[in-house]
Scaffold this active site. Sequence first.
Site, PDB file in Angstrom:
ATOM      1  NE  ARG A   1      40.987  33.724  25.892  1.00  0.00           N
ATOM      2  CZ  ARG A   1      39.980  34.586  25.961  1.00  0.00           C
ATOM      3  NH1 ARG A   1      40.053  35.735  25.307  1.00  0.00           N
ATOM      4  NH2 ARG A   1      38.919  34.313  26.690  1.00  0.00           N
TER       5      ARG A   1
ATOM      6  CD  GLU B   1      25.941  36.560  27.312  1.00  0.00           C
ATOM      7  OE1 GLU B   1      27.158  36.629  27.118  1.00  0.00           O
ATOM      8  OE2 GLU B   1      25.380  37.159  28.256  1.00  0.00           O
TER       9      GLU B   1
ATOM     10  CE1 TYR C   1      71.674  36.505  55.021  1.00  0.00           C
ATOM     11  CE2 TYR C   1      73.368  35.067  55.952  1.00  0.00           C
ATOM     12  CZ  TYR C   1      72.050  35.296  55.595  1.00  0.00           C
ATOM     13  OH  TYR C   1      71.103  34.340  55.819  1.00  0.00           O
TER      14      TYR C   1
ATOM     15  CG  ASN D   1      78.836  50.460  64.287  1.00  0.00           C
ATOM     16  OD1 ASN D   1      78.729  49.900  63.192  1.00  0.00           O
ATOM     17  ND2 ASN D   1      79.221  51.709  64.395  1.00  0.00           N
TER      18      ASN D   1
ATOM     19  CB  ALA E   1      81.896  47.830  55.729  1.00  0.00           C
TER      20      ALA E   1
ATOM     21  CB  SER F   1      88.932  45.038  61.034  1.00  0.00           C
ATOM     22  OG  SER F   1      88.432  46.203  61.540  1.00  0.00           O
TER      23      SER F   1
HETATM   24  C1  UD1 Z   1      29.799  36.491  30.815  1.00  0.00           C
HETATM   25  C2  UD1 Z   1      28.350  36.949  30.740  1.00  0.00           C
HETATM   26  C3  UD1 Z   1      28.273  38.228  29.927  1.00  0.00           C
HETATM   27  C4  UD1 Z   1      29.152  39.289  30.549  1.00  0.00           C
HETATM   28  C5  UD1 Z   1      30.577  38.784  30.694  1.00  0.00           C
HETATM   29  C6  UD1 Z   1      31.390  39.749  31.503  1.00  0.00           C
HETATM   30  C7  UD1 Z   1      26.933  34.972  30.810  1.00  0.00           C
HETATM   31  C8  UD1 Z   1      26.106  34.037  30.018  1.00  0.00           C
HETATM   32  N1  UD1 Z   1      27.561  35.915  30.123  1.00  0.00           N
HETATM   33  O1  UD1 Z   1      30.204  36.155  29.493  1.00  0.00           O
HETATM   34  O2  UD1 Z   1      26.948  38.690  29.855  1.00  0.00           O
HETATM   35  O3  UD1 Z   1      29.134  40.476  29.773  1.00  0.00           O
HETATM   36  O4  UD1 Z   1      30.594  37.520  31.385  1.00  0.00           O
HETATM   37  O5  UD1 Z   1      32.716  39.355  31.524  1.00  0.00           O
HETATM   38  O6  UD1 Z   1      26.963  34.866  32.009  1.00  0.00           O
HETATM   39  N2  UD1 Z   1      32.293  29.607  34.149  1.00  0.00           N
HETATM   40  C9  UD1 Z   1      32.215  28.431  34.840  1.00  0.00           C
HETATM   41  N3  UD1 Z   1      31.533  27.390  34.304  1.00  0.00           N
HETATM   42  C10 UD1 Z   1      30.870  27.485  33.106  1.00  0.00           C
HETATM   43  C11 UD1 Z   1      30.969  28.702  32.412  1.00  0.00           C
HETATM   44  C12 UD1 Z   1      31.667  29.747  32.961  1.00  0.00           C
HETATM   45  O7  UD1 Z   1      32.772  28.314  35.932  1.00  0.00           O
HETATM   46  O8  UD1 Z   1      30.265  26.504  32.703  1.00  0.00           O
HETATM   47  C13 UD1 Z   1      33.037  30.722  34.742  1.00  0.00           C
HETATM   48  C14 UD1 Z   1      34.283  31.088  33.956  1.00  0.00           C
HETATM   49  O9  UD1 Z   1      35.401  30.392  34.443  1.00  0.00           O
HETATM   50  C15 UD1 Z   1      34.380  32.579  34.210  1.00  0.00           C
HETATM   51  C16 UD1 Z   1      32.941  33.033  34.376  1.00  0.00           C
HETATM   52  O10 UD1 Z   1      32.215  31.867  34.703  1.00  0.00           O
HETATM   53  O11 UD1 Z   1      35.068  32.880  35.399  1.00  0.00           O
HETATM   54  C17 UD1 Z   1      32.348  33.692  33.140  1.00  0.00           C
HETATM   55  O12 UD1 Z   1      32.395  32.818  32.059  1.00  0.00           O
HETATM   56  P1  UD1 Z   1      32.815  33.280  30.615  1.00  0.00           P
HETATM   57  O13 UD1 Z   1      32.833  32.106  29.734  1.00  0.00           O
HETATM   58  O14 UD1 Z   1      34.045  34.110  30.690  1.00  0.00           O
HETATM   59  O15 UD1 Z   1      31.581  34.210  30.225  1.00  0.00           O
HETATM   60  P2  UD1 Z   1      31.568  35.348  29.132  1.00  0.00           P
HETATM   61  O16 UD1 Z   1      31.322  34.740  27.811  1.00  0.00           O
HETATM   62  O17 UD1 Z   1      32.719  36.237  29.309  1.00  0.00           O
END
Ligand code: UD1
Length: 455
Positions: free
Chosen positions: A18, A158, A352, A363, A366, A409
């Site tokens: 996004r 979740e 500059y 000094n 300008a 100058s």
């Molecule tokens: C997660 C939480 C949720 C919480 C929310 C807050 C879990 C299951 N859920 O959901 O409870 O309210 O964050 O923002 O933990 N990432 C990885 N590898 C993976 C999956 C995720 O590195 O396989 C990283 C993502 O890049 C991100 C973070 O983990 O930085 C969270 O993942 P995301 O998919 O955003 O979780 P949410 O669905 O937002």
Amino acid sequence: MTKRSCLSVILAAGEGTRMKSALPKVLHQIAGLPMVAHVVKAAQAAGADGLALVIGHGAEEMRKAAQKFAPGTECYVQEKRLGTAHAVLAARDGIAKGYDDILVMFGDTPLIDPAALAVARGKLAEGAAVVVIGFRPPSPTGYGRLIEKNGRLVAIREEKDCSEDEKKIGFCNAGMMAVAGKHALDLLDTVGNQNAKGEFYLTDIVEIAGARGLEVVATEASFESALGINNRAELAEAEGIWQQRRRREAMLSGVTLIAPETVYFSHDTEIGADTVVEPNVWFGPGVRIASGAKIHAFSHIEGATVASNCDIGPFARLRPGADLKVKAKVGNFCEVKQATIEEGAKVNHLTYIGDARVGAGANIGAGTITCNYDGYSKFFTDIGEGAFIGSNSSLVAPVTIGKGGYIASGSVITESVPEDALAFGRARQRTLPGKGKELRERFASAAAAKKKAAG
Ligand code: UD1
Ligand code: MG
């Protein structure tokens, strides 16, 4: 009590589609620093002595960046994104080193308050096995809900797995968790993927720990602390919050900001008490301003060091390597780059100064330009103490103006000028009495003749 060791596992394998960007999401900047580096700073402020970064998308770029903002960080690649528990387990080797505390954090949550992490670690020290940092967002949609029974946290559900009743719960999972190191791998290895998304959820360790009779605790952090960045609108929102906090901090430390909402700081801006900053000033990275300076409106400052009681702007640009000593002045529409302006020297208007030294008390008139570049290389201009550079002069580097030197100058100075010498680098003036009037009459009659010929 002996100090507890702590590993911060920062999850940053996500693609961040996004953001619509070629740059991995967590490398987008807030206050001139990648958002994941803010997360690292918070972890360090909460006492983390080990850092494990879980990367996936843009791994090479992430590795390179990490070496810059947190040298010594261990990077672990999560090949397939199978959920947050799976992501934490990518750092298995780090966790297995036997830290007391494991702090799990998200790379896209840059405003996390170190105090909230410290509180969570405190609960581990008191004997908890899992500490969940909760928060109350204006709308809970999309977040995991904290399910409590008799005042105890029993599960995190979740959104997609919630019943209608559970969806009404306003206390949500901020994402950060503190887990006792001795239980971490065992708990994580037990997580399955029997849920609506078919993912290995980190949040499941709450129920698993509870079933084993381990203590699970929820703490609460501010909404901002949990603000996750998914697009550039949220990035700007986080930047705004960060700036607001920093402005307040600056003012409380003795800096006057006349219109705080128009002043932008970088993550590392240092600014001393009794400095006054007028509206619309931008501080890029690497700026150090001592006390009692005046920064007038619309100045743009980066990579510069400014000593006490300097006067800058309005509309001044200080670029990297600008080094202003006590009471130096750089006025309107002046640009200074890689140059020292020594004590009390004045560079007041439309000038500059690049790759140069301006001696104490000198000094600069300008419109003075140090011609430092021939299209291939940069050259140095050395202007001695107390020198006077007449307006609209070009100093063609490399060149030295001796102490007390005086430049007429409009000069183009191509040869060095000794101490206390006067140098003219322009054509001598000729004045021809009556010739101005004569010329005007000649031009007027020529124009009249042309008009007549045209009918
Ligand atoms: C997660 C939480 C949720 C919480 C929310 C807050 C879990 C299951 N859920 O959901 O409870 O309210 O964050 O923002 O933990 N990432 C990885 N590898 C993976 C999956 C995720 O590195 O396989 C990283 C993502 O890049 C991100 C973070 O983990 O930085 C969270 O993942 P995301 O998919 O955003 O979780 P949410 O669905 O937002
Ligand atoms: Mg998220």
